[in-house]
Design a protein around this motif. Sequence first.
Motif, mmCIF file in Angstrom:
data_model
loop_
_atom_site.group_PDB
_atom_site.id
_atom_site.type_symbol
_atom_site.label_atom_id
_atom_site.label_comp_id
_atom_site.label_asym_id
_atom_site.label_seq_id
_atom_site.Cartn_x
_atom_site.Cartn_y
_atom_site.Cartn_z
ATOM 1 N N LEU A 187 -8.066 0.250 -8.010
ATOM 2 C CA LEU A 187 -6.651 0.363 -7.665
ATOM 3 C C LEU A 187 -6.035 -1.015 -7.423
ATOM 4 O O LEU A 187 -5.000 -1.367 -7.992
ATOM 5 C CB LEU A 187 -6.468 1.263 -6.434
ATOM 6 N N ALA A 188 -6.732 -1.825 -6.607
ATOM 7 C CA ALA A 188 -6.216 -3.170 -6.312
ATOM 8 C C ALA A 188 -6.146 -3.995 -7.603
ATOM 9 O O ALA A 188 -5.142 -4.671 -7.870
ATOM 10 C CB ALA A 188 -7.100 -3.859 -5.279
ATOM 11 N N HIS B 263 1.956 4.548 -2.190
ATOM 12 C CA HIS B 263 1.308 5.282 -3.274
ATOM 13 C C HIS B 263 2.385 5.534 -4.320
ATOM 14 O O HIS B 263 3.341 6.270 -4.060
ATOM 15 C CB HIS B 263 0.746 6.597 -2.717
ATOM 16 N N SER C 49 0.779 -1.241 0.000
ATOM 17 C CA SER C 49 0.000 0.000 0.000
ATOM 18 C C SER C 49 0.810 1.290 0.000
ATOM 19 O O SER C 49 0.445 2.249 0.646
ATOM 20 C CB SER C 49 -0.911 0.029 1.227
ATOM 21 N N GLY D 36 -12.465 -0.093 -6.225
ATOM 22 C CA GLY D 36 -11.739 -1.365 -6.288
ATOM 23 C C GLY D 36 -10.776 -1.433 -7.462
ATOM 24 O O GLY D 36 -10.041 -2.407 -7.633
ATOM 25 N N ARG E 147 -6.713 8.661 -6.033
ATOM 26 C CA ARG E 147 -6.457 7.444 -5.277
ATOM 27 C C ARG E 147 -7.711 7.000 -4.517
ATOM 28 O O ARG E 147 -8.064 5.815 -4.520
ATOM 29 C CB ARG E 147 -5.314 7.673 -4.288
ATOM 30 N N ALA E 148 -8.391 7.973 -3.892
ATOM 31 C CA ALA E 148 -9.596 7.648 -3.122
ATOM 32 C C ALA E 148 -10.661 7.047 -4.030
ATOM 33 O O ALA E 148 -11.296 6.038 -3.696
ATOM 34 C CB ALA E 148 -10.118 8.904 -2.430
ATOM 35 N N ASP F 165 0.454 3.924 -9.705
ATOM 36 C CA ASP F 165 -0.986 4.112 -9.503
ATOM 37 C C ASP F 165 -1.492 5.337 -10.257
ATOM 38 O O ASP F 165 -2.665 5.412 -10.631
ATOM 39 C CB ASP F 165 -1.285 4.323 -8.012
ATOM 40 N N ASN G 75 -9.622 3.590 -5.167
ATOM 41 C CA ASN G 75 -9.749 2.666 -4.045
ATOM 42 C C ASN G 75 -11.198 2.281 -3.835
ATOM 43 O O ASN G 75 -11.533 1.106 -3.707
ATOM 44 C CB ASN G 75 -9.212 3.308 -2.756
#
Lengths: 329, 329
Positions: free
Chosen positions: A265-266, A54, A52, A263, A256-257, A168, A260
């Motif tokens: 990002l993952a 960034h 995790s 889902g 990023r928010a 990312d 996230n």
Amino acid sequence: MSQPSIDALYDGVIAADRSAMGRAITLVESVNPEHRNRAQELLTRLLPHATSSHRVGITGVPGVGKSTFIDELGTRLTATGSRVAVLAVDPTSTRTGGSILGDKTRMARLGVDPNAFIRPSPTAGTLGGVSRRTRETATVVEAAGYDTVLIETVGVGQSETVVAEMVDFFLVLMLPGAGDELQGIKKGVLELADLIAVNKADGDNQTAARHAAADYSAAIRLLQPASPTWTPRVLMCSGIHGTGIDDLWSAVLEHRAAMNASGELADKRGEQRVRWMWATVEDRITTDLRSDPSTAETIAGLELAVRDNVTTATAGADQLVACFRSGAR
Amino acid sequence: MSQPSIDALYDGVIAADRSAMGRAITLVESVNPEHRNRAQELLTRLLPHATSSHRVGITGVPGVGKSTFIDELGTRLTATGSRVAVLAVDPTSTRTGGSILGDKTRMARLGVDPNAFIRPSPTAGTLGGVSRRTRETATVVEAAGYDTVLIETVGVGQSETVVAEMVDFFLVLMLPGAGDELQGIKKGVLELADLIAVNKADGDNQTAARHAAADYSAAIRLLQPASPTWTPRVLMCSGIHGTGIDDLWSAVLEHRAAMNASGELADKRGEQRVRWMWATVEDRITTDLRSDPSTAETIAGLELAVRDNVTTATAGADQLVACFRSGAR
């Protein structure tokens, strides 16, 4: 050099000991096969701790002010409690033997910031090799607890694509005065950008910067966004005056928010890793074939025959695959 | 099917016998390994005759009017003494089992034109496989004396990139009304275009078409031209009314003359072939690995481990390469 044990390197990296990190990264960067195996052992142990962070990619042509921008951004981030690592993918360094990126001396404040770790680009190998080592170096600094990893690159060859595949968020720095034919944008870079920042938007440049920003906005408006949850933006900033940097970082955090929450990002990270594995397979096989003296002549002959249309590409490929299967080393 | 001899197919193709061409292409398209070897034997014999056709790639979203445009363009070309082949790279056809491109019934005049030869996209295999067969089909029609090969594709996956890699000139058809968020341009396609043509620039669409053309002109003005001797252009046309088609083709010929004069055309073709050979090596190895039942489980496990960050991509790649070396079939 003396060979520190994997245990010692592991403990040192987890403890964020700078000299251990340095030695671990040197091991990761080594092209010596035996070092390579030890590096993979170390990395596999570090992976569970490398979570995790960034990862933000930053690109721009030489002269756009990357170092000053990163020095300013990184210093603001460490001031708010972040631990920032700056890595570089610099294909030119493999030719010149010296990286023009990730140079501490060009990041006056970050270079002496206890909460910052700067590592220049590996200075040997193919772009594929350089990017492998940068990805693995990112794992080392992440395991050492660096929560923000800035990966800078210069617009050469496929370097932006390679960096975009390991981050990312991808930030493209541009100079004022875009419409200007003299500042061509490299193929595809607009498509990679999550954010375009017109840097040096200060003093006499401000009008030119506004025009450039308008031009880029018009251009990206024509592109299909890569993600349904994020539409790329264009901002203006000045690394040297520190203007626009906070707004820029707010946009990065907003991205990023959103990624996230959805889902994405993952998923993006997982897919990047799997694509990277397959790219490595292809890179490895091509590299092995090209570096094998016993196949060099065959390859040169096949390339010539295919170039001159004497042999089909498929027939040439069949022979190359056979070469490899028969144990090219 | 009965197996015509390679000699018979060779003679038939050289004589531009349509049924021999059809059988030769069917052989080239076959995924049967024994057919594949006979196909390579035939193609190697045909290569010396497959010279100097003009290969033009044409892309555009469904609904842009590709078939009507190609029917109009192709008919004008055969009227001036050209022999025109229309091939297709359609990744969707590999899923639907039926190609939506290269459909004779959608090219009413060209479909019955004695100087035209239309072949739909192969309807099985990966995009890499489809494009291999299209490249090799191009060799067959070129050996049969077709001097202009139009290769159409639809904006799906990487199909434009794949087609751009096998043509001399890449034409992108667009609909009027570009600024419209609803018409996103696929990543990278602007960068591939030697010419952008806003089609359906007729009737009530003309104002929208002018705006679209202006938007695209502004966008490509920001891109670095791929060749020093050619700056991509934007034109308007109407396949159904036949307007703008002659100007468009003049630009294509102008491009060809300039690239010939600079020697770039021959270099481009040679480099395309060599890149294609290496891409085939990588594609072959990845395909062999993926299609080998004995490695399927290993691959699935490695992909999961790498996706979840339990194994490094490099370690995963090492195991895949070892799998392959140990003789995946």
